[in-house]
Write a protein that holds these residues in place. Structure first.
Motif, PDB file in Angstrom:
ATOM      1  N   SER A  33      -7.334  57.837   7.534  1.00  0.00           N
ATOM      2  CA  SER A  33      -8.697  57.619   7.042  1.00  0.00           C
ATOM      3  C   SER A  33      -9.773  57.947   8.062  1.00  0.00           C
ATOM      4  O   SER A  33     -10.859  58.395   7.682  1.00  0.00           O
ATOM      5  N   LEU A  34      -9.516  57.735   9.335  1.00  0.00           N
ATOM      6  CA  LEU A  34     -10.526  57.955  10.363  1.00  0.00           C
ATOM      7  C   LEU A  34     -10.112  59.145  11.229  1.00  0.00           C
ATOM      8  O   LEU A  34      -9.071  59.106  11.883  1.00  0.00           O
ATOM      9  N   THR A  35     -10.905  60.193  11.202  1.00  0.00           N
ATOM     10  CA  THR A  35     -10.574  61.399  11.948  1.00  0.00           C
ATOM     11  C   THR A  35     -11.772  61.860  12.776  1.00  0.00           C
ATOM     12  O   THR A  35     -12.929  61.575  12.447  1.00  0.00           O
ATOM     13  N   ASP A  36     -11.487  62.585  13.846  1.00  0.00           N
ATOM     14  CA  ASP A  36     -12.556  63.161  14.654  1.00  0.00           C
ATOM     15  C   ASP A  36     -13.021  64.471  14.031  1.00  0.00           C
ATOM     16  O   ASP A  36     -12.243  65.183  13.404  1.00  0.00           O
ATOM     17  N   TYR A  37     -14.278  64.791  14.206  1.00  0.00           N
ATOM     18  CA  TYR A  37     -14.851  66.041  13.712  1.00  0.00           C
ATOM     19  C   TYR A  37     -16.107  66.327  14.508  1.00  0.00           C
ATOM     20  O   TYR A  37     -16.662  65.440  15.177  1.00  0.00           O
ATOM     21  N   ASP A  38     -16.542  67.569  14.483  1.00  0.00           N
ATOM     22  CA  ASP A  38     -17.754  67.948  15.208  1.00  0.00           C
ATOM     23  C   ASP A  38     -18.954  67.163  14.687  1.00  0.00           C
ATOM     24  O   ASP A  38     -19.201  67.124  13.479  1.00  0.00           O
ATOM     25  N   GLY A  39     -19.673  66.531  15.595  1.00  0.00           N
ATOM     26  CA  GLY A  39     -20.858  65.783  15.204  1.00  0.00           C
ATOM     27  C   GLY A  39     -20.579  64.346  14.806  1.00  0.00           C
ATOM     28  O   GLY A  39     -21.493  63.647  14.348  1.00  0.00           O
ATOM     29  N   ARG A  40     -19.345  63.873  15.008  1.00  0.00           N
ATOM     30  CA  ARG A  40     -19.045  62.477  14.656  1.00  0.00           C
ATOM     31  C   ARG A  40     -19.855  61.536  15.555  1.00  0.00           C
ATOM     32  O   ARG A  40     -19.976  61.780  16.766  1.00  0.00           O
ATOM     33  N   PRO A  41     -20.415  60.458  14.995  1.00  0.00           N
ATOM     34  CA  PRO A  41     -21.186  59.520  15.818  1.00  0.00           C
ATOM     35  C   PRO A  41     -20.351  58.987  16.980  1.00  0.00           C
ATOM     36  O   PRO A  41     -19.143  58.781  16.852  1.00  0.00           O
ATOM     37  N   ALA A  42     -20.995  58.764  18.097  1.00  0.00           N
ATOM     38  CA  ALA A  42     -20.311  58.202  19.261  1.00  0.00           C
ATOM     39  C   ALA A  42     -19.996  56.732  19.016  1.00  0.00           C
ATOM     40  O   ALA A  42     -20.587  56.087  18.143  1.00  0.00           O
ATOM     41  N   ALA A  43     -19.044  56.222  19.794  1.00  0.00           N
ATOM     42  CA  ALA A  43     -18.689  54.808  19.680  1.00  0.00           C
ATOM     43  C   ALA A  43     -19.913  53.941  19.993  1.00  0.00           C
ATOM     44  O   ALA A  43     -20.718  54.275  20.871  1.00  0.00           O
ATOM     45  N   THR A  44     -20.055  52.865  19.254  1.00  0.00           N
ATOM     46  CA  THR A  44     -21.194  51.971  19.421  1.00  0.00           C
ATOM     47  C   THR A  44     -20.703  50.561  19.745  1.00  0.00           C
ATOM     48  O   THR A  44     -19.529  50.237  19.522  1.00  0.00           O
ATOM     49  N   PRO A  45     -21.577  49.698  20.278  1.00  0.00           N
ATOM     50  CA  PRO A  45     -21.168  48.326  20.604  1.00  0.00           C
ATOM     51  C   PRO A  45     -20.733  47.577  19.340  1.00  0.00           C
ATOM     52  O   PRO A  45     -21.152  47.893  18.228  1.00  0.00           O
ATOM     53  N   GLY A  46     -19.911  46.563  19.536  1.00  0.00           N
ATOM     54  CA  GLY A  46     -19.430  45.783  18.400  1.00  0.00           C
ATOM     55  C   GLY A  46     -18.282  46.478  17.701  1.00  0.00           C
ATOM     56  O   GLY A  46     -17.688  47.434  18.223  1.00  0.00           O
ATOM     57  N   GLU A  47     -17.974  46.021  16.519  1.00  0.00           N
ATOM     58  CA  GLU A  47     -16.842  46.526  15.740  1.00  0.00           C
ATOM     59  C   GLU A  47     -17.307  46.773  14.316  1.00  0.00           C
ATOM     60  O   GLU A  47     -17.934  45.904  13.700  1.00  0.00           O
TER      61      GLU A  47
END
Length: 311
Positions: A33-47
């Motif tokens: 369900s969760l894949t990397d791709y060009d332009g994917r948002p960077a990791a953010t604080p929290g969950e």
């Protein structure tokens, strides 16, 4: 002597807890369900969790489908989508409903209703679509179908829901009176599925879905279930049989989800701007400015401004 007995009991409880952890972990079903791709948002604080309820009839017999008034549709579509943000600090979690009729851009398919992303490309395209319109990187994905929904509610002995008005909907298999009442799995399923109330049916549904989800998790995380093996074991079995998560999610993550939901999260929905008809279909257009402020606050792990919260 007493200390020795207490130490032995503590060791036994720890071993049981570890055994239960490994048992649950071994039963968890995963879905890409969760894949990397060009332009994917960077990791953010929290969950950040994407919680998805599908209309899959998998595991339901013909008799069960008739009893639950689920119909005979093949395949599956997303009936419920919610974004849960668990802050890194001490603030309350925020649960945001994403109306399934939201009109959004979907990679390779132009603009369409949000639930069409799942129909076009399954969990991967749905998660990607939501990440791109919210600019929030999703850390965990969880999905459940009709059959699992009913099983989990029945495993915890039903839930108490306060109904705001009389609701009679043969299509959803319910005839409810106004007031607080205990619901079994089948009744609760009809309650969150019905579109027979309100001037904006999709918005009313999202309110009921948040209300129901919070009630289920709060009861499941309570001592009446966790301390009762006749409730907790069937719940664990039903949940692991019917819930699918991304491969990176394990038992500890699910525990974190349960604790967050038992903490009375702030429940809201994406601010709605208009309800136009496009290509013959009624859709939901977001209030872009307010929606961006809502998602920006979540991405930055800050309190959501009160003027963007919907009840």
């Amino acid at each position: 002597m007493v200390v020795r007995i207490l130490v032995i009991l503590l060791v036994v409880l720890i071993l049981l807890g570890l055994g239960g952890f490994f048992w649950i972990n071994s039963r968890i079903v995963t879905v890409d369900s969760l894949t990397d791709y060009d332009g994917r948002p960077a990791a953010t604080p929290g969950e950040d969790w994407l919680l998805v309820g599908s209309d899959s009839r998998a595991g339901l017999s013909a008799a069960q489908r008739r009893k639950l008034a689920t119909g005979r549709a093949v395949g599956k579509r997303t009936d419920t989508m919610m974004l849960l943000h668990i802050p890194s600090g001490s603030g309350k979690p925020t649960l945001v409903s994403l109306p399934r009729d939201s009109y959004v851009p979907i990679d390779g398919h132009g603009s369409d209703k949000l639930n069409a992303a799942y129909a076009f490309g399954g969990p991967k395209l749905l998660a990607k679509t939501i990440e791109k319109v919210t600019d929030i990187r999703i850390d965990h994905y969880m999905e459940i179908g009709f059959g699992g929904f009913v099983g989990i509610v029945d495993a915890i002995g039903g839930v108490n829901i306060c109904v705001k008005q009389n609701i009679k909907d043969p299509k959803a298999g319910i005839d409810l009176k106004k007031g607080c009442q205990d619901m079994d799995g089948g009744t609760a399923l009809g309650y969150v599925r019905t579109r027979a109330t309100g001037a904006i049916p999709d918005f009313e549904r999202t309110q009921r879905q948040r209300q129901f989800f919070a009630a289920v998790v709060k009861k499941a995380a309570g001592p009446g279930v966790l301390a009762n093996p006749f409730r907790s074991v069937p719940l664990a079995m039903s949940a692991t049989d019917s819930v699918a998560v991304d491969p990176g999610t394990g038992a500890f993550d699910l525990l974190s989800l349960g604790l967050a939901m038992s903490d009375d999260p702030i429940a809201t929905a994406v601010p709605i701007g208009s309800l136009p008809t496009i290509n013959g279909a009624s859709v939901v257009k977001w209030d872009t400015q307010r929606a961006l402020r809502l998602f920006k606050a979540l991405a930055e792990d800050k309190p959501v401004p009160k003027d963007v919260l919907a009840k």
